[in-house]
Design an enzyme around this catalytic site. Sequence first.
Site, PDB file in Angstrom:
ATOM      1  N   PRO A 136       0.865  -1.300   0.027  1.00 13.00           N
ATOM      2  CA  PRO A 136       0.036   0.100  -0.091  1.00 13.00           C
ATOM      3  C   PRO A 136       0.897   1.134  -0.147  1.00 13.00           C
ATOM      4  O   PRO A 136       1.881   1.191   0.527  1.00 13.00           O
ATOM      5  CB  PRO A 136      -0.894  -0.197   1.235  1.00 13.00           C
ATOM      6  CG  PRO A 136      -0.132  -1.042   1.996  1.00 13.00           C
ATOM      7  CD  PRO A 136       0.734  -2.072   1.285  1.00 13.00           C
ATOM      8  N   PHE A 196       0.919   5.672   1.029  1.00 12.80           N
ATOM      9  CA  PHE A 196       0.732   6.168   1.948  1.00 12.80           C
ATOM     10  C   PHE A 196      -0.594   7.179   2.342  1.00 12.80           C
ATOM     11  O   PHE A 196      -1.418   6.861   3.074  1.00 12.80           O
ATOM     12  CB  PHE A 196       1.884   7.142   2.584  1.00 12.80           C
ATOM     13  CG  PHE A 196       3.261   6.176   2.886  1.00 12.80           C
ATOM     14  CD1 PHE A 196       4.015   6.247   1.471  1.00 12.80           C
ATOM     15  CD2 PHE A 196       3.377   5.860   3.901  1.00 12.80           C
ATOM     16  CE1 PHE A 196       5.085   5.521   1.929  1.00 12.80           C
ATOM     17  CE2 PHE A 196       4.429   5.041   4.131  1.00 12.80           C
ATOM     18  CZ  PHE A 196       5.582   4.812   3.408  1.00 12.80           C
ATOM     19  N   ASP A 212      11.347  -0.291   0.091  1.00  8.36           N
ATOM     20  CA  ASP A 212      10.785  -1.678   0.040  1.00  8.36           C
ATOM     21  C   ASP A 212      12.279  -2.448  -0.719  1.00  8.36           C
ATOM     22  O   ASP A 212      11.897  -3.696  -0.906  1.00  8.36           O
ATOM     23  CB  ASP A 212       9.693  -1.803  -0.803  1.00  8.36           C
ATOM     24  CG  ASP A 212       9.561  -1.104  -2.206  1.00  8.36           C
ATOM     25  OD1 ASP A 212       8.516  -0.445  -2.528  1.00  8.36           O
ATOM     26  OD2 ASP A 212      10.550  -0.837  -2.749  1.00  8.36           O
ATOM     27  N   HIS A 216      14.725   7.849   1.507  1.00  8.85           N
ATOM     28  CA  HIS A 216      14.210   7.619   3.054  1.00  8.85           C
ATOM     29  C   HIS A 216      14.546   6.481   3.713  1.00  8.85           C
ATOM     30  O   HIS A 216      13.842   6.108   4.584  1.00  8.85           O
ATOM     31  CB  HIS A 216      12.692   7.780   2.918  1.00  8.85           C
ATOM     32  CG  HIS A 216      12.355   8.979   2.260  1.00  8.85           C
ATOM     33  ND1 HIS A 216      10.918   9.097   1.929  1.00  8.85           N
ATOM     34  CD2 HIS A 216      12.846  10.454   2.149  1.00  8.85           C
ATOM     35  CE1 HIS A 216      10.919  10.486   1.657  1.00  8.85           C
ATOM     36  NE2 HIS A 216      11.809  11.175   1.810  1.00  8.85           N
TER      37      HIS A 216
HETATM   38  N1  APR Z   1      -0.097   4.254 -10.453  1.00 11.05           N
HETATM   39  C1  APR Z   1      -0.046   5.691 -10.464  1.00 11.05           C
HETATM   40  N2  APR Z   1       0.098   6.635  -9.503  1.00 11.05           N
HETATM   41  C2  APR Z   1      -0.109   5.780  -8.144  1.00 11.05           C
HETATM   42  C3  APR Z   1      -0.532   4.365  -8.142  1.00 11.05           C
HETATM   43  C4  APR Z   1      -0.437   3.804  -9.549  1.00 11.05           C
HETATM   44  N3  APR Z   1      -0.638   2.298  -9.408  1.00 11.05           N
HETATM   45  N4  APR Z   1      -0.659   3.954  -6.931  1.00 11.05           N
HETATM   46  C5  APR Z   1      -0.736   5.174  -6.052  1.00 11.05           C
HETATM   47  N5  APR Z   1      -0.418   6.153  -6.869  1.00 11.05           N
HETATM   48  C6  APR Z   1      -0.116   7.532  -6.584  1.00 11.05           C
HETATM   49  C7  APR Z   1      -1.057   8.280  -5.538  1.00 11.05           C
HETATM   50  O1  APR Z   1      -2.327   8.641  -6.111  1.00 11.05           O
HETATM   51  C8  APR Z   1      -0.257   9.276  -5.053  1.00 11.05           C
HETATM   52  O2  APR Z   1      -0.238  10.413  -5.654  1.00 11.05           O
HETATM   53  O3  APR Z   1       1.043   7.732  -6.060  1.00 11.05           O
HETATM   54  C9  APR Z   1       1.176   8.427  -4.974  1.00 11.05           C
HETATM   55  C10 APR Z   1       1.668   8.192  -3.807  1.00 11.05           C
HETATM   56  O4  APR Z   1       1.556   9.104  -2.856  1.00 11.05           O
HETATM   57  P1  APR Z   1       2.122   8.682  -1.079  1.00 11.05           P
HETATM   58  O5  APR Z   1       1.196   7.778  -0.862  1.00 11.05           O
HETATM   59  O6  APR Z   1       2.163  10.176  -0.283  1.00 11.05           O
HETATM   60  O7  APR Z   1       3.533   8.153  -1.212  1.00 11.05           O
HETATM   61  P2  APR Z   1       5.026   8.910  -1.267  1.00 11.05           P
HETATM   62  O8  APR Z   1       4.795  10.205  -2.335  1.00 11.05           O
HETATM   63  O9  APR Z   1       6.096   7.935  -1.770  1.00 11.05           O
HETATM   64  O10 APR Z   1       5.218   9.465   0.166  1.00 11.05           O
HETATM   65  C11 APR Z   1       6.280  10.213   0.639  1.00 11.05           C
HETATM   66  O11 APR Z   1       5.915  10.226   2.620  1.00 11.05           O
HETATM   67  O12 APR Z   1       5.241   9.005   4.592  1.00 11.05           O
HETATM   68  C12 APR Z   1       6.181   9.467   3.717  1.00 11.05           C
HETATM   69  O13 APR Z   1       8.489   8.791   4.133  1.00 11.05           O
HETATM   70  C13 APR Z   1       7.165   8.501   3.548  1.00 11.05           C
HETATM   71  O14 APR Z   1       8.375   8.163   1.565  1.00 11.05           O
HETATM   72  C14 APR Z   1       7.252   8.441   1.926  1.00 11.05           C
HETATM   73  C15 APR Z   1       6.881   9.966   1.653  1.00 11.05           C
END
Ligand code: APR
Length: 286
Positions: free
Chosen positions: A45, A47, A121, A138
């Site tokens: 999942p 975040f 990961d 990170h």
């Molecule tokens: N294809 C395209 N986009 C996707 C998919 C997918 N299959 N699945 C999720 N997303 C998008 C979501 O819409 C969102 O814009 O990826 C993005 C994920 O954002 P976050 O959940 O905020 O993850 P991330 O940007 O990696 O978070 C950054 O926050 O909690 C801290 O340290 C943690 O490294 C993490 C940092």
Amino acid sequence: VDEDTPPQTLSERSISAVAHLITSGKVRRIVVMTGAGISTAAGIPDFRSPDTGLYANLASLDLPEPEAVFDLSFFRENPKPFYVLAKELYPGNYHPTISHAFISLLASKKLLHQLFTQNIDCLERAAGIPEDLIIEAHGSFATQRCVDCKTPYDDDKMRDHIRRGDVPRCEAKQNDIDCVCGGLVKPDIVFFGEQLPKAFFDRITKAEEADLVLVLGTSLQVHPFASLPNLAPDHVPRVLFNMERVGTMGSQADDVLVLGECDGGVRKLADALGWREELERKWRDL
Ligand code: APR
Ligand code: ZN
């Protein structure tokens, strides 16, 4: 392309224009920035996605707020929620996605200048991307140490603790009497309030040297990582593969937004590049 010829601009803001730039040989230093969105297809999942994101599903851990699970002072008080989460996130049960395979293909073709990832990961390594081209901004689960005396903790012991979901404690001897430190052991994941790894700051100039920037699967909400896409010179094309528009992506003349599942977007680019068969084979062989 040598240093003083102006980097090529896109004929139009489309995947085929990006593909043409790459196949014409005018692009040699592709810098890639990734987040949790490229691993959701692997079953991990992200975040912040509203229903499926980790922060929406930590309610059962009665945290003051979801991000507390990655907060150092909260962890010192109560490490249990983190270790419940770590059991779910720990590398080893997941397979790289087609997006990881695409970045690995760029490296095989000597086009990957640098990958900056926020993910913990280790799927980039599993996809065969050379380690010197990966900056885990990170941190990751690859190593761990005591939060008090900083003594590294044994990998195998850590794996066992994580599999059991219990909290490992430091066994370093304290100044030769037989009592041990007993401090909390934490993977080398960057918690909120902690410094990013030195390697991140050492390599940040790579983002300025890009002649093409690809941003995949991140909300671009966490700094300083979120500023990376803005470090490329203005006229350098930037492509976003993400469910929705994020950060400053789309605000520059040569930004291309490929909104939707990143695996689908990457497959479209691979088709336009004539690399689709090679990409699928690389992914199958991982
Ligand atoms: N294809 C395209 N986009 C996707 C998919 C997918 N299959 N699945 C999720 N997303 C998008 C979501 O819409 C969102 O814009 O990826 C993005 C994920 O954002 P976050 O959940 O905020 O993850 P991330 O940007 O990696 O978070 C950054 O926050 O909690 C801290 O340290 C943690 O490294 C993490 C940092
Ligand atoms: Zn210790």
